[in-house]
Design an enzyme around this catalytic site. Sequence first.
Site, PDB file in Angstrom:
ATOM      1  N   ASP A  13       0.602  -1.294   0.010  1.00 41.30           N
ATOM      2  CA  ASP A  13       0.058   0.040   0.015  1.00 41.30           C
ATOM      3  C   ASP A  13       1.030   1.199   0.053  1.00 41.30           C
ATOM      4  O   ASP A  13       0.360   2.223   0.544  1.00 41.30           O
ATOM      5  CB  ASP A  13      -1.020  -0.009   1.378  1.00 41.30           C
ATOM      6  CG  ASP A  13      -1.728  -1.099   1.407  1.00 41.30           C
ATOM      7  OD1 ASP A  13      -2.272  -1.649   0.207  1.00 41.30           O
ATOM      8  OD2 ASP A  13      -1.992  -1.763   2.517  1.00 41.30           O
ATOM      9  N   LYS A  16       1.714   2.203  -4.952  1.00 43.58           N
ATOM     10  CA  LYS A  16       2.572   1.807  -6.368  1.00 43.58           C
ATOM     11  C   LYS A  16       1.505   2.298  -7.491  1.00 43.58           C
ATOM     12  O   LYS A  16       2.134   2.499  -8.526  1.00 43.58           O
ATOM     13  CB  LYS A  16       2.602   0.318  -6.141  1.00 43.58           C
ATOM     14  CG  LYS A  16       3.563  -0.397  -5.177  1.00 43.58           C
ATOM     15  CD  LYS A  16       3.914  -1.615  -5.099  1.00 43.58           C
ATOM     16  CE  LYS A  16       2.864  -2.445  -4.533  1.00 43.58           C
ATOM     17  NZ  LYS A  16       2.633  -2.288  -3.129  1.00 43.58           N
ATOM     18  N   GLY A  40      -4.186  -4.777  -4.506  1.00 39.48           N
ATOM     19  CA  GLY A  40      -5.242  -3.708  -4.679  1.00 39.48           C
ATOM     20  C   GLY A  40      -4.419  -2.714  -5.335  1.00 39.48           C
ATOM     21  O   GLY A  40      -3.648  -1.721  -4.612  1.00 39.48           O
ATOM     22  N   HIS A  41      -4.398  -2.243  -6.689  1.00 39.31           N
ATOM     23  CA  HIS A  41      -3.529  -1.112  -7.261  1.00 39.31           C
ATOM     24  C   HIS A  41      -4.849  -0.417  -8.048  1.00 39.31           C
ATOM     25  O   HIS A  41      -5.671  -0.529  -8.869  1.00 39.31           O
ATOM     26  CB  HIS A  41      -2.774  -1.511  -8.335  1.00 39.31           C
ATOM     27  CG  HIS A  41      -1.778  -2.457  -7.908  1.00 39.31           C
ATOM     28  ND1 HIS A  41      -0.615  -3.094  -8.531  1.00 39.31           N
ATOM     29  CD2 HIS A  41      -1.164  -2.533  -6.487  1.00 39.31           C
ATOM     30  CE1 HIS A  41       0.359  -3.493  -7.942  1.00 39.31           C
ATOM     31  NE2 HIS A  41      -0.118  -3.324  -6.610  1.00 39.31           N
ATOM     32  N   GLN A 223       2.217  -6.193  -3.060  1.00 33.68           N
ATOM     33  CA  GLN A 223       2.529  -6.211  -1.522  1.00 33.68           C
ATOM     34  C   GLN A 223       3.892  -5.321  -1.367  1.00 33.68           C
ATOM     35  O   GLN A 223       4.115  -4.592  -2.147  1.00 33.68           O
ATOM     36  CB  GLN A 223       2.592  -7.605  -0.926  1.00 33.68           C
ATOM     37  CG  GLN A 223       1.260  -8.327  -0.829  1.00 33.68           C
ATOM     38  CD  GLN A 223       0.925  -8.888  -2.224  1.00 33.68           C
ATOM     39  OE1 GLN A 223       1.693  -9.877  -2.811  1.00 33.68           O
ATOM     40  NE2 GLN A 223      -0.325  -8.790  -2.639  1.00 33.68           N
TER      41      GLN A 223
HETATM   42  P1  IMP Z   1      -2.323 -12.719   2.161  1.00 30.35           P
HETATM   43  O1  IMP Z   1      -1.484 -12.254   1.007  1.00 30.35           O
HETATM   44  O2  IMP Z   1      -3.737 -12.615   1.782  1.00 30.35           O
HETATM   45  O3  IMP Z   1      -1.965 -14.514   2.354  1.00 30.35           O
HETATM   46  O4  IMP Z   1      -2.073 -11.997   3.463  1.00 30.35           O
HETATM   47  C1  IMP Z   1      -0.844 -12.183   4.234  1.00 30.35           C
HETATM   48  C2  IMP Z   1      -0.586 -10.428   4.698  1.00 30.35           C
HETATM   49  O5  IMP Z   1      -0.311  -9.581   3.558  1.00 30.35           O
HETATM   50  C3  IMP Z   1      -1.602  -9.821   5.438  1.00 30.35           C
HETATM   51  O6  IMP Z   1      -0.978  -9.015   6.559  1.00 30.35           O
HETATM   52  C4  IMP Z   1      -2.398  -8.911   4.343  1.00 30.35           C
HETATM   53  O7  IMP Z   1      -3.070  -7.663   4.933  1.00 30.35           O
HETATM   54  C5  IMP Z   1      -0.996  -8.583   3.544  1.00 30.35           C
HETATM   55  N1  IMP Z   1      -1.157  -8.180   2.241  1.00 30.35           N
HETATM   56  C6  IMP Z   1      -1.678  -9.055   1.298  1.00 30.35           C
HETATM   57  N2  IMP Z   1      -1.805  -8.388  -0.028  1.00 30.35           N
HETATM   58  C7  IMP Z   1      -1.672  -6.923   0.672  1.00 30.35           C
HETATM   59  C8  IMP Z   1      -1.567  -5.626  -0.256  1.00 30.35           C
HETATM   60  O8  IMP Z   1      -1.846  -5.843  -1.375  1.00 30.35           O
HETATM   61  N3  IMP Z   1      -1.255  -4.588   0.391  1.00 30.35           N
HETATM   62  C9  IMP Z   1      -1.017  -4.716   1.697  1.00 30.35           C
HETATM   63  N4  IMP Z   1      -1.088  -5.836   2.369  1.00 30.35           N
HETATM   64  C10 IMP Z   1      -1.319  -6.847   1.815  1.00 30.35           C
END
Ligand code: IMP
Length: 429
Positions: A13, A16, A40-41, A223
């Site tokens: 977040d 990007k 989420g972009h 991420q």
């Molecule tokens: P997962 O990727 O859904 O398995 O989540 C694992 C961790 O990564 C959690 O803390 C989520 O909040 C974080 N996370 C996954 N995708 C994003 C993203 O696009 N932005 C921020 N945090 C993310």
Amino acid sequence: MANVVVVGAQWGDEGKGKIVDWLSDRADVVVRFQGGHNAGHTLVVDGVTYKLSLLPSGVVRGKLSIIGNGVVVDPHALISEIERLKGQGVDITPDTLKVADNATLILSLHGELDALREGSNEGTRIGTTKRGIGPAYEDKVGRRAIRLRDLANLSTLRPKIERLLSHHNALRRGFGLPEFTVDAIYDELASAAPKVLPYLDATWEILDERRRAGDRILFEGAQGALLDVDHGTYPFVTSSNTVAGQAATGSGLGPKAVGYVLGIAKAYTTRVGEGPFPTELTDEVGRRLGERGHEFGTVTGRPRRCGWLDAVALRQTARTSGIDGIALTKLDVLDGLPEIRVCVGYELDGKRISRLPASQGAQARIEPIYETVEGWSGTTAGARSWAQLPAQAIKFVRRIEELIECPIALVSTSPERADTILVADPFED
Ligand code: IMP
């Protein structure tokens, strides 16, 4: 001229979307190399907002867009995202979008398992997006996953599903839940196949050819480096490698195909989900950062935790990703604060340390050591040159550069594309 990798340098977040959009406008090919629809972009192009989760940002600008082998793909999520964007007038065809035929599939059973685990125990909760990302990567490395190419040959699918279910139904029995049937999974996959198959290709080969032809490739990370499964705050991480090295593996190119590494970092820090966050602010300042920065998750809508910039963690991610330059975003969110703090070290059990420790226990115990810098009363919002920034804001940016031992290549001062101070052009560097 270099190919460019964009990676988040914090916990995701970092903003990007805007930077990737700016770069994708000038790239020939845009490729996603890890993660899935947990990302989420948000892109704002000509006043229209586009929300992307799985598709590379290049689709909005009509660039060849590739979902690489390192991504985990939920076929139904892919179809609905394509339909949604088509509904917004974006032209997406098998000529403009290619999906790696060796990418791993996310099935509904992965999402269910993700949600089940997250709901089961307070102490072990990761705070995932519940999109099935982790369970799908587990099946990939467990060598029982179903891959996109398997959809092309439905007659061979049943034994692969049986193999997968021998693992998942054992878990289901453990949870006291009814078992999945081969037919249910088969139907789920067969219904997606005709819509997904036209996009499949040997994307590594397309990328290799484009690279040899001198095309500009933008590798779009999702991420952030502190969520990397090896280098992040394990186990509170995502299940893929998010560092820049993954750009090569996750798209099927060699390491030399990756040129300039651009890390994106906010002028402060946020995190969604559980896990250590040394500079987190639970006070009024933290709330103010969240409000001014509109810090709510794009995918889940969850409020993000907010805190001061952690220069120790950022210096570390600059190294683990080999970052050539940082794009510093959301500087304007700090406007008007009388003083700003930056974490310059940690205290662990009475000793000063200068890196994020690997141990989960130590990560939970470290206390930030802060340096306080004077804030600025003017605004940085919308600045497009150094001359438009208050002197104190320039001092702050320069101090960050020193602390993280990495140059700031650009500063973003609003969600608008033009509101950017460009120091170095990653594609021309
Ligand atoms: P997962 O990727 O859904 O398995 O989540 C694992 C961790 O990564 C959690 O803390 C989520 O909040 C974080 N996370 C996954 N995708 C994003 C993203 O696009 N932005 C921020 N945090 C993310």
